[in-house]
Design an enzyme around this catalytic site. Structure first.
Site, short mmCIF file in Angstrom:
data_model
loop_
_atom_site.label_atom_id
_atom_site.label_comp_id
_atom_site.label_asym_id
_atom_site.label_seq_id
_atom_site.Cartn_x
_atom_site.Cartn_y
_atom_site.Cartn_z
N ARG A 186 0.88 -1.19 0.00
CA ARG A 186 0.00 0.00 0.00
C ARG A 186 0.90 1.23 0.00
O ARG A 186 1.60 1.48 0.98
CB ARG A 186 -0.88 -0.03 1.25
N TYR A 201 4.11 5.82 9.97
CA TYR A 201 4.57 4.59 10.61
C TYR A 201 5.20 3.61 9.62
O TYR A 201 5.76 2.60 10.03
CB TYR A 201 3.38 3.90 11.32
N HIS A 219 -3.81 4.46 4.84
CA HIS A 219 -5.05 3.70 4.75
C HIS A 219 -6.10 4.50 3.97
O HIS A 219 -6.82 3.95 3.13
CB HIS A 219 -5.57 3.40 6.16
#
Length: 324
Positions: free
Chosen positions: A243, A255, A247
């Site tokens: 990814r 992170y 998100h």
């Protein structure tokens, strides 16, 4: 089914869908960064080869339940860029007619697409049910759905696969292993290297494939689809990818190690396939440029259409609402 079974025209078609997906995604993200978006935005960057390569293996009568990172699947199956961008802006011309400003819920059974059911893997038991109905009615059709790496640890994932295996449901399950379940890295989610080995617990094939290689994804999915259509039951396909953004648009993904992103950016699925087509002499740079230009025009047209479309009439608020 080998990768070489694809014709030149099919490979160029795959590139077109991946290019359209990437350009649409880039514009969608840019739009939201300008504060013009309404709902959540989930970037597809890095997932193009999975959604396009897998959807390309289906026949029109097959049913698919994509998730929020499968824009390429929605486009390839026939939902137009205009309708999708209008949906993102909450306009009446969108897929949900302004009920949802998101990639969630973009189902259209006219294209045999089941709307995404959040959270993952809620679409999986629905897809297994569809597949079982095909088997009961002796119809040569296949159902396919997508889940993430994190959802492969959920109870519903295992219950659904077990049921599908026992009844030899003609279903294909694609796990998009993009290394992070929101902010949780893979090594904190599970104590295995390959999610595909979980298939062995249910007596079905588990396949690991390079999720940034569209031809490899297509070949694995086509084999699984053919197997399901022959009445031999489900297959679990793990597509390894990364990814490349957070998100959703609000998540800066601080992170994620920068080195890991750089490693996967070098495997950019769209650029990688483009370079392969050029190296194999299947296209020249002029053809690549023409495809890109065509995709840019389509996306620009979709944005203009969406911006000029009306919001839904408040009088229609109760339409499409069902109560038990």
């Amino acid at each position: 089914m080998s990768e070489s079974s694809l014709t030149r025209e099919q490979k160029i078609e795959l590139y077109y869908w991946m290019c359209l997906t990437r350009i649409f995604d880039d514009m969608m993200v840019a739009y939201w960064k300008q504060g013009k978006g309404l709902g959540g935005t989930f970037s597809q960057r890095g997932h193009e080869a999975i959604s396009v390569g897998s959807a390309y293996a289906l026949e029109p009568d097959d049913v698919v339940a994509p998730m929020h990172r499968d824009l390429g699947c929605y486009l390839l199956r026939g939902i137009t860029p205009r309708r999708i961008f209008a949906n993102l802006l909450g306009k009446a011309t969108g897929v949900s007619r302004g009920r949802d400003a998101n990639l969630h819920g973009m189902g259209d059974l006219n294209h045999n697409i089941i709307g995404y059911i959040s959270h993952l893997p809620q679409s999986l038991p629905v897809t297994v049910g569809v597949a079982m109905s095909f088997r009961y009615r002796n119809e040569p059709r296949v159902a396919m759905t997508y889940v993430g790496d994190g959802s492969s640890s959920a109870g519903l994932f295992h219950e659904s696969l077990n049921l599908a295996s026992v009844h030899k449901a003609p279903v294909v399950v694609i796990v998009e292993n993009n290394q992070y379940a929101y902010s949780t890295p893979l090594h904190q989610q599970m104590n295995i290297q390959d999610i595909a080995i979980r298939a062995a617990g249910y007596g079905i094939p588990g396949v690991v494939v390079d999720g940034n290689d569209v031809e490899a994804v297509y070949a694995a999915t086509k084999e699984a689809v053919d197997r399901a259509r022959r009445g031999e039951g489900p297959t679990l396909i793990e597509c390894k990818t990364m990814r490349m953004l957070g998100h959703a648009i609000h998540d800066g993904a601080e992170y994620v190690p920068r080195e890991l992103l750089a490693e996967w950016e070098a495997k950019n699925p769209v650029l990688r396939f483009e370079q392969r087509l050029l190296a194999e002499g299947l296209v020249d740079q002029a053809e690549i440029d023409e495809i890109r230009q065509r995709c840019q025009v389509e996306v620009a047209d979709a944005i203009e259409f969406a911006e000029q479309s009306p919001y839904p009439d408040p009088e229609t608020l109760e339409e499409g609402v069902y109560a038990p």
